[in-house]
Motif scaffolding. Structure first.
Motif, PDB file in Angstrom:
ATOM      1  N   ALA A 229      11.312 -11.450 -11.426  1.00  0.00           N
ATOM      2  CA  ALA A 229      10.707 -11.765 -10.929  1.00  0.00           C
ATOM      3  C   ALA A 229      10.361 -11.175  -9.171  1.00  0.00           C
ATOM      4  O   ALA A 229       9.763 -10.553  -9.290  1.00  0.00           O
ATOM      5  CB  ALA A 229      10.982 -13.085 -10.151  1.00  0.00           C
ATOM      6  N   SER A 230      11.322  -9.954  -9.450  1.00  0.00           N
ATOM      7  CA  SER A 230      11.240  -8.633  -8.710  1.00  0.00           C
ATOM      8  C   SER A 230      10.628  -7.964  -8.756  1.00  0.00           C
ATOM      9  O   SER A 230      10.240  -6.938  -8.245  1.00  0.00           O
ATOM     10  CB  SER A 230      12.218  -8.139  -8.502  1.00  0.00           C
ATOM     11  N   LEU A 231       9.832  -7.852 -10.709  1.00  0.00           N
ATOM     12  CA  LEU A 231       8.695  -7.005 -11.227  1.00  0.00           C
ATOM     13  C   LEU A 231       7.159  -7.025 -10.656  1.00  0.00           C
ATOM     14  O   LEU A 231       6.750  -6.361 -10.986  1.00  0.00           O
ATOM     15  CB  LEU A 231       8.692  -6.880 -12.793  1.00  0.00           C
ATOM     16  N   ALA A 232       7.041  -8.416 -10.245  1.00  0.00           N
ATOM     17  CA  ALA A 232       6.367  -8.859  -9.771  1.00  0.00           C
ATOM     18  C   ALA A 232       5.197  -7.895  -8.680  1.00  0.00           C
ATOM     19  O   ALA A 232       3.735  -7.991  -8.857  1.00  0.00           O
ATOM     20  CB  ALA A 232       6.136  -9.644  -8.937  1.00  0.00           C
ATOM     21  N   GLU A 233       5.487  -7.779  -7.949  1.00  0.00           N
ATOM     22  CA  GLU A 233       5.012  -6.469  -7.347  1.00  0.00           C
ATOM     23  C   GLU A 233       5.062  -5.272  -6.782  1.00  0.00           C
ATOM     24  O   GLU A 233       6.476  -4.489  -7.649  1.00  0.00           O
ATOM     25  CB  GLU A 233       6.201  -7.134  -5.132  1.00  0.00           C
ATOM     26  N   VAL A 234       3.772  -4.941  -6.980  1.00  0.00           N
ATOM     27  CA  VAL A 234       3.615  -3.435  -7.617  1.00  0.00           C
ATOM     28  C   VAL A 234       2.687  -2.533  -6.951  1.00  0.00           C
ATOM     29  O   VAL A 234       2.418  -2.963  -5.467  1.00  0.00           O
ATOM     30  CB  VAL A 234       2.887  -3.259  -8.120  1.00  0.00           C
ATOM     31  N   ASN A 235       2.737  -1.492  -6.904  1.00  0.00           N
ATOM     32  CA  ASN A 235       2.402  -0.695  -5.427  1.00  0.00           C
ATOM     33  C   ASN A 235       1.165  -0.101  -5.729  1.00  0.00           C
ATOM     34  O   ASN A 235       0.425   1.371  -5.307  1.00  0.00           O
ATOM     35  CB  ASN A 235       2.989   0.581  -5.498  1.00  0.00           C
ATOM     36  N   LEU A 236       0.084  -0.317  -6.816  1.00  0.00           N
ATOM     37  CA  LEU A 236      -0.892   0.283  -7.769  1.00  0.00           C
ATOM     38  C   LEU A 236      -1.572   0.130  -6.216  1.00  0.00           C
ATOM     39  O   LEU A 236      -1.949  -0.702  -5.318  1.00  0.00           O
ATOM     40  CB  LEU A 236      -1.453  -0.486  -8.218  1.00  0.00           C
ATOM     41  N   GLY A 237      -2.865   0.941  -6.165  1.00  0.00           N
ATOM     42  CA  GLY A 237      -3.208   1.800  -5.105  1.00  0.00           C
ATOM     43  C   GLY A 237      -3.064   2.496  -4.004  1.00  0.00           C
ATOM     44  O   GLY A 237      -3.593   2.701  -3.555  1.00  0.00           O
ATOM     45  N   GLY A 238      -2.085   2.474  -4.007  1.00  0.00           N
ATOM     46  CA  GLY A 238      -0.851   3.427  -2.952  1.00  0.00           C
ATOM     47  C   GLY A 238      -0.373   4.708  -3.098  1.00  0.00           C
ATOM     48  O   GLY A 238      -0.421   5.388  -1.956  1.00  0.00           O
ATOM     49  N   THR A 239      -1.712   5.558  -4.186  1.00  0.00           N
ATOM     50  CA  THR A 239      -1.684   6.456  -4.547  1.00  0.00           C
ATOM     51  C   THR A 239      -0.181   7.701  -5.218  1.00  0.00           C
ATOM     52  O   THR A 239       1.023   7.143  -4.914  1.00  0.00           O
ATOM     53  CB  THR A 239      -2.530   7.097  -4.036  1.00  0.00           C
ATOM     54  N   ALA A 240      -0.361   8.422  -3.625  1.00  0.00           N
ATOM     55  CA  ALA A 240       1.097   9.927  -3.985  1.00  0.00           C
ATOM     56  C   ALA A 240       2.121   9.205  -3.007  1.00  0.00           C
ATOM     57  O   ALA A 240       2.987   9.093  -4.133  1.00  0.00           O
ATOM     58  CB  ALA A 240       0.477  11.009  -3.311  1.00  0.00           C
ATOM     59  N   ILE A 241       2.103   8.880  -2.020  1.00  0.00           N
ATOM     60  CA  ILE A 241       2.840   8.527  -1.301  1.00  0.00           C
ATOM     61  C   ILE A 241       3.310   6.605  -0.307  1.00  0.00           C
ATOM     62  O   ILE A 241       3.814   6.424   0.188  1.00  0.00           O
ATOM     63  CB  ILE A 241       3.719   9.211  -0.499  1.00  0.00           C
ATOM     64  N   GLY A 242       1.794   6.316  -1.031  1.00  0.00           N
ATOM     65  CA  GLY A 242       1.880   4.318  -0.788  1.00  0.00           C
ATOM     66  C   GLY A 242       1.061   4.626   0.129  1.00  0.00           C
ATOM     67  O   GLY A 242      -0.225   3.239   0.637  1.00  0.00           O
ATOM     68  N   THR A 243       0.210   5.619   1.067  1.00  0.00           N
ATOM     69  CA  THR A 243      -1.099   5.844   1.639  1.00  0.00           C
ATOM     70  C   THR A 243      -2.523   5.404   1.478  1.00  0.00           C
ATOM     71  O   THR A 243      -2.733   4.369   2.213  1.00  0.00           O
ATOM     72  CB  THR A 243      -1.048   6.753   2.378  1.00  0.00           C
ATOM     73  N   GLY A 244      -2.694   5.466   0.160  1.00  0.00           N
ATOM     74  CA  GLY A 244      -3.861   4.780  -0.159  1.00  0.00           C
ATOM     75  C   GLY A 244      -4.639   5.902  -0.633  1.00  0.00           C
ATOM     76  O   GLY A 244      -5.997   5.781  -0.359  1.00  0.00           O
ATOM     77  N   LEU A 245      -4.470   6.836  -0.135  1.00  0.00           N
ATOM     78  CA  LEU A 245      -4.971   8.341   0.280  1.00  0.00           C
ATOM     79  C   LEU A 245      -6.417   8.481  -1.322  1.00  0.00           C
ATOM     80  O   LEU A 245      -5.765   8.888  -2.271  1.00  0.00           O
ATOM     81  CB  LEU A 245      -4.276   9.926   0.324  1.00  0.00           C
ATOM     82  N   ASN A 246      -7.238   8.440  -1.505  1.00  0.00           N
ATOM     83  CA  ASN A 246      -7.943   8.724  -2.246  1.00  0.00           C
ATOM     84  C   ASN A 246      -8.693   7.725  -3.165  1.00  0.00           C
ATOM     85  O   ASN A 246      -9.417   7.231  -4.010  1.00  0.00           O
ATOM     86  CB  ASN A 246      -8.070   9.816  -2.978  1.00  0.00           C
ATOM     87  N   ALA A 247      -8.372   6.560  -2.996  1.00  0.00           N
ATOM     88  CA  ALA A 247      -8.556   4.946  -3.437  1.00  0.00           C
ATOM     89  C   ALA A 247      -9.461   4.750  -2.393  1.00  0.00           C
ATOM     90  O   ALA A 247      -8.965   4.264  -0.710  1.00  0.00           O
ATOM     91  CB  ALA A 247      -7.086   4.470  -3.469  1.00  0.00           C
ATOM     92  N   HIS A 248     -10.204   3.531  -2.960  1.00  0.00           N
ATOM     93  CA  HIS A 248     -10.828   2.266  -2.221  1.00  0.00           C
ATOM     94  C   HIS A 248     -10.544   1.833  -1.456  1.00  0.00           C
ATOM     95  O   HIS A 248      -9.188   1.042  -1.595  1.00  0.00           O
ATOM     96  CB  HIS A 248     -12.356   1.892  -3.457  1.00  0.00           C
ATOM     97  N   PRO A 249     -10.667   1.269   0.022  1.00  0.00           N
ATOM     98  CA  PRO A 249      -9.936   0.212   0.847  1.00  0.00           C
ATOM     99  C   PRO A 249      -9.300  -0.790   0.106  1.00  0.00           C
ATOM    100  O   PRO A 249      -9.073  -1.241   0.238  1.00  0.00           O
ATOM    101  CB  PRO A 249     -10.609   0.068   2.445  1.00  0.00           C
ATOM    102  N   ASP A 250     -10.248  -1.339  -0.771  1.00  0.00           N
ATOM    103  CA  ASP A 250     -10.345  -2.807  -1.766  1.00  0.00           C
ATOM    104  C   ASP A 250      -9.966  -2.130  -3.407  1.00  0.00           C
ATOM    105  O   ASP A 250      -9.806  -3.225  -3.778  1.00  0.00           O
ATOM    106  CB  ASP A 250     -11.867  -2.942  -2.391  1.00  0.00           C
ATOM    107  N   TYR A 251      -9.455  -1.310  -3.599  1.00  0.00           N
ATOM    108  CA  TYR A 251      -8.988  -0.621  -4.990  1.00  0.00           C
ATOM    109  C   TYR A 251      -7.886  -1.643  -5.198  1.00  0.00           C
ATOM    110  O   TYR A 251      -7.881  -2.400  -6.400  1.00  0.00           O
ATOM    111  CB  TYR A 251      -9.254   1.110  -4.735  1.00  0.00           C
ATOM    112  N   ALA A 252      -6.964  -1.689  -4.337  1.00  0.00           N
ATOM    113  CA  ALA A 252      -5.573  -2.172  -4.571  1.00  0.00           C
ATOM    114  C   ALA A 252      -5.628  -3.508  -5.360  1.00  0.00           C
ATOM    115  O   ALA A 252      -5.152  -4.082  -6.089  1.00  0.00           O
ATOM    116  CB  ALA A 252      -4.713  -1.845  -3.791  1.00  0.00           C
ATOM    117  N   THR A 253      -6.513  -3.731  -4.483  1.00  0.00           N
ATOM    118  CA  THR A 253      -6.970  -5.701  -4.363  1.00  0.00           C
ATOM    119  C   THR A 253      -7.557  -5.993  -5.520  1.00  0.00           C
ATOM    120  O   THR A 253      -7.095  -7.145  -6.557  1.00  0.00           O
ATOM    121  CB  THR A 253      -7.262  -6.150  -3.303  1.00  0.00           C
TER     122      THR A 253
END
Length: 478
Positions: free
Chosen positions: A220-244
């Motif tokens: 169950a601990s594997l369900a949460e992912v950081n996809l969309g966080g890009t380099a360090i989690g700030t989401g730089l160079n990704a669209h604000p809605d991309y992660a969702t």
């Protein structure tokens, strides 16, 4: 072999014409000749990478950042990889520097070149579809690799759980079969008090079930992912809605519970879910290995050991001693357990060694987990089918050992007193007589009292007469 010229920040590099990977993968092949195992050794990881890239392409298409024709080509290329195409093109060594960058590059290049082929272009003609600018759009290795690892590990754990359940059911079935077989339990390898062989095997099944639940919790601990966080989690160079959007697509593609972590900066540096899985694996193998030790000890002999059970003979045991048969299946499971325990140390050290916003050592963490789960899945299948299922009880020998055991004195300790019981036990040991005989000889208890106090139902704590029915009912419920 003819080659095509590709270019990266270090300059030009010739790549064979017929491969789907490119310059970044080719350089990684030179840099990391470490284990001899390509990432294709873990098909789950390759398929998971394709799932992540497919989800990313769909999200970027939805956001209008990727033309539909290119998105469709990437999606089709990822579908091909998910169903087994091109795994031989994932050639980077599983153990690599760069926090998995070479693995991500390998995926980007193979997917891009397959998409180019589907679009009718030559491999390497990145003018029409680029591995970094379009396949990797809105992404970084630092969110792609851990996300793919979490997806792949969920698949691997699912297979392992099925194998663990098989072992539990095999032990439980023996618990039912041996419900009425009385024996002497042991503590510190010395005679203790009577029990049934069914209780011994039921205990194994119960411990396995507890470990299975811990593995479920770790999954169950594997369900949460950081996809969309890009380099360090700030989401730089990704669209604000991309992660969702990307996580939503990934959940649909995989059929798994995939959620965006509430704090992607924390998630990008956090490997504690891998440590949790490794801990659950270690807990399981410690118990499983102890059970295999017990199986080897209980089956020792056949003439000069305990000889309480017989393991199925699966191969000749010696090149010099005719007729010798060894407990080879429990032995191989022991060895797998030793390896998993060692891998837990590797995973612990690698998780601790991460620095600041990223853990660069996820490749060895992921490789160790995949190795351990693959070995354990195979070991559990073999143990259940080729060992536990064929175990038989040496019922006559077990019954004789109970009747002759000095430990029976414990059952009448309260009636005759500890001091008297100790004297009887000492006499029985010195004269090689049974304690029941000496009690009767001294007139301490009547025959009826002895019969009642030494009733198997009483001394084992179970109603032997109903144990088979209860066990059968439990087996049906499972």
């Amino acid at each position: 072999m003819s080659g095509r010229n590709e270019h990266d920040l270090l300059g030009d590099f010739e790549v064979p014409d017929d491969v789907y990977y490119g310059v970044h993968t080719a350089r990684a092949l030179e840099n990391f000749p470490i284990s001899g195992m390509p990432i294709a050794s873990w098909p789950d990881l390759v398929a998971a990478l394709a799932c992540v890239k497919q989800a990313a392409a769909l999200a970027n298409r939805d956001l209008g950042l990727l033309p539909e024709s290119k998105a469709d080509a990437i999606v089709k290329a990822c579908d091909d990889i998910r169903t087994g195409w091109g795994h031989d093109q994932f050639v980077v060594d599983v153990i690599q520097g760069g926090a998995g960058t070479s693995t991500n590059m390998n995926a980007n290049e193979v997917i891009a070149n397959r998409a180019l082929e589907l679009l009718g272009h030559d491999l390497g003609d990145y003018r029409y579809l680029h591995p970094l600018e379009e396949v990797n759009l809105g992404q970084s290795t630092n969110d792609v690799y851990p996300t793919a690892a979490r997806v792949a590990l969920q698949w691997s754990i699912r297979r392992l759980l099925s194998a663990v359940q098989m072992v539990r059911e095999a032990f439980a079935a023996k618990g039912v079969e041996f419900a009425a077989v009385t024996k002497i339990g042991r503590t510190q390898l010395q005679d203790a008090v009577p029990m049934t062989l069914g209780q011994e095997f039921d205990a194994f099944a119960s411990l396995i079930e507890k470990d299975r639940r811990r593995l479920l919790e770790s999954r169950a601990s594997l369900a949460e992912v950081n996809l969309g966080g890009t380099a360090i989690g700030t989401g730089l160079n990704a669209h604000p809605d991309y992660a969702t959007l990307a996580c939503g697509h990934l959940a649909k593609i995989t059929g798994l519970d995939v959620q965006s972590d509430a704090n992607p900066v924390a998630a990008t540096q956090d490997t504690s879910c891998f440590v949790q899985i490794s801990t659950a694996l270690k807990r399981f193998v410690v118990n499983l290995s102890k059970m295999c030790n017990d199986l080897r000890l209980l089956s020792s002999g056949p003439r000069a050991g305990l000889g309480e059970i017989a393991l199925p003979a699966v191969q000749a045991g010696s090149s010099i001693m005719p007729g010798k048969v060894n407990p080879v299946i429990p032995e191989v499971v022991n060895q797998v357990a030793f390896e998993v325990i060692g891998q837990d140390t590797t995973i612990t050290m690698a998780a601790e060694a991460g620095q600041l916003q990223l853990n660069a050592f996820e490749p060895i963490i992921v490789h160790s987990l995949f190795t351990g789960m693959a070995r354990l899945t195979a070991a559990c299948n073999v143990l259940a089918k080729r060992s536990i299922a064929g175990i038989t009880a040496e019922a006559d020998s077990l019954r004789a050992s109970v009747e002759h055991s000095i430990s029976l004195i414990t059952a009448v300790n309260q009636q005759i007193g500890y001091t008297e019981a100790t004297a009887i036990a000492q006499e029985a040991l010195a004269t090689n007589r049974g304690v029941v005989e000496i009690i009767a000889e001294r007139g301490l208890l009547s025959p009826d009292e002895l019969t009642e106090l030494l009733d198997p139902n009483r001394i084992t704590g179970v109603a032997v007469g109903t144990a088979r029915a209860a066990g059968a009912e439990g087996s049906r419920a499972r």
